[in-house]
Enzyme design. Structure first.
Site, PDB file in Angstrom:
ATOM      1  N   HIS A  63      12.315  62.840  70.284  1.00  0.00           N
ATOM      2  CA  HIS A  63      11.364  62.722  71.394  1.00  0.00           C
ATOM      3  C   HIS A  63      11.523  63.906  72.366  1.00  0.00           C
ATOM      4  O   HIS A  63      10.545  64.529  72.758  1.00  0.00           O
ATOM      5  CB  HIS A  63      11.576  61.379  72.108  1.00  0.00           C
ATOM      6  CG  HIS A  63      10.835  61.243  73.404  1.00  0.00           C
ATOM      7  ND1 HIS A  63       9.648  60.554  73.513  1.00  0.00           N
ATOM      8  CD2 HIS A  63      11.108  61.724  74.647  1.00  0.00           C
ATOM      9  CE1 HIS A  63       9.227  60.619  74.761  1.00  0.00           C
ATOM     10  NE2 HIS A  63      10.107  61.320  75.477  1.00  0.00           N
ATOM     11  N   GLU A  64      12.777  64.211  72.709  1.00  0.00           N
ATOM     12  CA  GLU A  64      13.018  65.333  73.631  1.00  0.00           C
ATOM     13  C   GLU A  64      12.571  66.660  73.004  1.00  0.00           C
ATOM     14  O   GLU A  64      11.984  67.512  73.673  1.00  0.00           O
ATOM     15  CB  GLU A  64      14.498  65.419  74.016  1.00  0.00           C
ATOM     16  CG  GLU A  64      15.029  64.205  74.775  1.00  0.00           C
ATOM     17  CD  GLU A  64      14.317  63.979  76.098  1.00  0.00           C
ATOM     18  OE1 GLU A  64      13.882  64.945  76.729  1.00  0.00           O
ATOM     19  OE2 GLU A  64      14.190  62.807  76.493  1.00  0.00           O
ATOM     20  N   HIS A 124       8.886  67.176  73.410  1.00  0.00           N
ATOM     21  CA  HIS A 124       8.474  67.762  74.692  1.00  0.00           C
ATOM     22  C   HIS A 124       8.517  69.279  74.615  1.00  0.00           C
ATOM     23  O   HIS A 124       7.651  69.967  75.142  1.00  0.00           O
ATOM     24  CB  HIS A 124       9.416  67.309  75.817  1.00  0.00           C
ATOM     25  CG  HIS A 124       9.118  65.940  76.330  1.00  0.00           C
ATOM     26  ND1 HIS A 124       7.864  65.547  76.712  1.00  0.00           N
ATOM     27  CD2 HIS A 124       9.919  64.865  76.527  1.00  0.00           C
ATOM     28  CE1 HIS A 124       7.908  64.287  77.133  1.00  0.00           C
ATOM     29  NE2 HIS A 124       9.138  63.850  77.013  1.00  0.00           N
ATOM     30  N   GLU A 157       4.410  61.833  77.418  1.00  0.00           N
ATOM     31  CA  GLU A 157       5.388  60.897  76.840  1.00  0.00           C
ATOM     32  C   GLU A 157       4.863  60.314  75.531  1.00  0.00           C
ATOM     33  O   GLU A 157       5.597  60.217  74.550  1.00  0.00           O
ATOM     34  CB  GLU A 157       5.726  59.783  77.832  1.00  0.00           C
ATOM     35  CG  GLU A 157       6.486  60.242  79.069  1.00  0.00           C
ATOM     36  CD  GLU A 157       7.744  61.031  78.750  1.00  0.00           C
ATOM     37  OE1 GLU A 157       8.403  60.750  77.736  1.00  0.00           O
ATOM     38  OE2 GLU A 157       8.053  61.967  79.507  1.00  0.00           O
ATOM     39  N   ASP A 182       6.493  60.798  71.834  1.00  0.00           N
ATOM     40  CA  ASP A 182       6.806  59.642  70.982  1.00  0.00           C
ATOM     41  C   ASP A 182       6.206  59.832  69.585  1.00  0.00           C
ATOM     42  O   ASP A 182       6.841  59.532  68.574  1.00  0.00           O
ATOM     43  CB  ASP A 182       6.252  58.346  71.598  1.00  0.00           C
ATOM     44  CG  ASP A 182       7.146  57.801  72.708  1.00  0.00           C
ATOM     45  OD1 ASP A 182       8.277  58.325  72.869  1.00  0.00           O
ATOM     46  OD2 ASP A 182       6.720  56.869  73.408  1.00  0.00           O
TER      47      ASP A 182
END
Ligand SMILES: [Zn+2]
Length: 412
Positions: free
Chosen positions: A277-278, A281, A355, A359
């Site tokens: 997930h990070e 980003h 976000e 995901d």
């Protein structure tokens, strides 16, 4: 008092009333759902944890209300109560007209605001967080942190303020374009040094050691086509048992940081999903997009500042009789939030779309199921509410509500 005073007071009243109303809704909504775990979480979260999250959310939201009203009182005392005028007199008694006097005024205001904020910081840490079992900080550590952040804040902000005041004095009408460019460049520089120079002043960072985790992480990084040297574990447990993970810096200084508390809570597969997930980003350029957006906004803010500082009604309307470049900077920072609060729901919406995208990225490169179980553990262990008021959440939350995130992940 002039017309601008009335416009400012009206904006402040509107912003404050909106926040009070949203917080009131949030507390009633959370309380109304306190005694039943939502169906989607009934298997993983027991009623006691759910009630604890409700009580914790209500305690924090209620205290945020008091904090908000105290903030309004301080703002009114500084402006209409002549607080800023008095601080100007103090700095003028020490130094003659010039850049050092402007910096002294800015430093005095910053110090005063920090000290006035201290009681609520103490209450939040040693009463609320303590009561719910999250606080791990001590008074010694708390005050060491306070001194360090004051020092770091002064070292970072005063040189920038000095440069901007100098530009205002030397460049005439177009100073604001240079002021904006310098501020954006400085912001990028600070983001660059933050992970390697600033964060280590407050926490210890060490490479992740667990061999199974390391092997997983390296395979994930390879799949995503990613090179990152700084995969770090941070001793977040020094201050709090809340767990978290974040992405920071860029270029050579970029880091993915896991709190030690998070690593204790999650299985290696779940850590991998959170890491994916990070990485999402970063791969989806959220950091660059955010930087571009904030730079564009601040271009507008600088233009407004340059316009306002030429108007005598801007100063007199906010209770100040001694106009100066430093005073204009301070008044602008203090008077902006009641007007810019309308941008807050848009910023939160933008952040929530990021976000969801991150995901989806995690579902593609790691496992959606592991991310769901990691999120549920995070919500449970951090006592985050599963039933926020929809409007409060839309206005304030940078992350979508748990139910919405998990529903999308389960579709993926
Ligand atoms: Zn995220």
């Amino acid at each position: 008092m002039n017309t601008f005073s009335i416009v400012f007071l009206a904006a402040l009243a509107l912003a404050t009333a909106t926040r009070l109303w949203l917080a009131g809704r949030h507390v009633s909504h959370v309380r109304a759902h306190r005694d039943r775990v939502p169906d989607a979480f009934a298997r993983e979260i027991d009623l006691d944890s759910h009630r604890k999250a409700a009580d914790y959310t209500c305690a924090r939201t209620r205290f945020a209300l008091i904090d908000l009203l105290v903030g309004v009182a301080i703002l009114l005392a500084l402006t209409f109560g002549s607080g800023l005028q008095w601080l100007h007199a103090v700095s003028a008694a020490w130094l003659g007209e010039g850049i050092p006097r402007g910096l002294l005024l800015i430093a005095l205001v910053g110090l005063l605001l920090t000290l006035l904020d201290l009681p609520s910081d103490l209450y939040r840490t040693f009463v609320i967080e303590q009561r719910f079992g999250f606080n791990k900080s001590t008074p010694g550590l708390f005050f060491a942190d306070l001194c360090k952040s004051l020092l770091v804040g002064a070292l970072l902000l005063l040189p920038l303020a000095a440069l901007i005041i100098w530009l205002i004095r030397e460049l005439g009408d177009y100073w604001w374009i240079f002021g904006w460019a310098v501020t954006v460049a400085y912001g990028i520089f600070v983001q660059f040094i933050a992970p390697t120079v600033i964060a280590p002043l407050f926490n210890k960072f060490s490479p992740m050691e667990d061999p199974e985790l390391k092997a997983r992480v390296e395979r994930l990084l390879e799949r995503c086509g990613f090179k990152v040297k700084g995969l770090m574990k941070m001793d977040g447990s020094r201050r709090s048992s809340h767990g978290n993970a974040y992405f920071t810096g860029f270029g050579n200084s970029k880091r993915i940081v896991f709190f030690d508390t998070l690593l204790q809570q999650l299985s290696p597969a779940e850590v991998e999903a959170v890491l994916a997930h990070e990485l999402g980003h970063f791969k989806l350029r959220h950091i660059v997009k955010r930087l571009l957006l904030s730079s564009t906004l601040s271009f507008g803010f600088f233009w407004v500042l340059h316009f306002l500082m030429e108007q005598s009604w801007f100063y007199s309307g906010l209770g100040v009789a001694s106009p100066s470049a430093a005073m204009a900077l301070i008044l602008f920072m203090l008077a902006l939030p009641p007007f810019s609060f309308l941008l807050q729901p848009l910023g939160a919406l933008y952040s929530r779309t990021h976000e969801f995208e991150a995901d989806q990225y995690a579902a593609q490169y790691a496992s959606a199921r592991d991310l769901v179980s990691a999120l549920i553990k995070l919500y449970r262990d951090n006592a985050s509410t599963l039933t926020p008021d929809p409007l409060h959440s839309a206005f304030h939350d940078s992350h979508p509500p748990a139910a919405a995130r998990i529903a999308r992940l389960q579709k993926a």
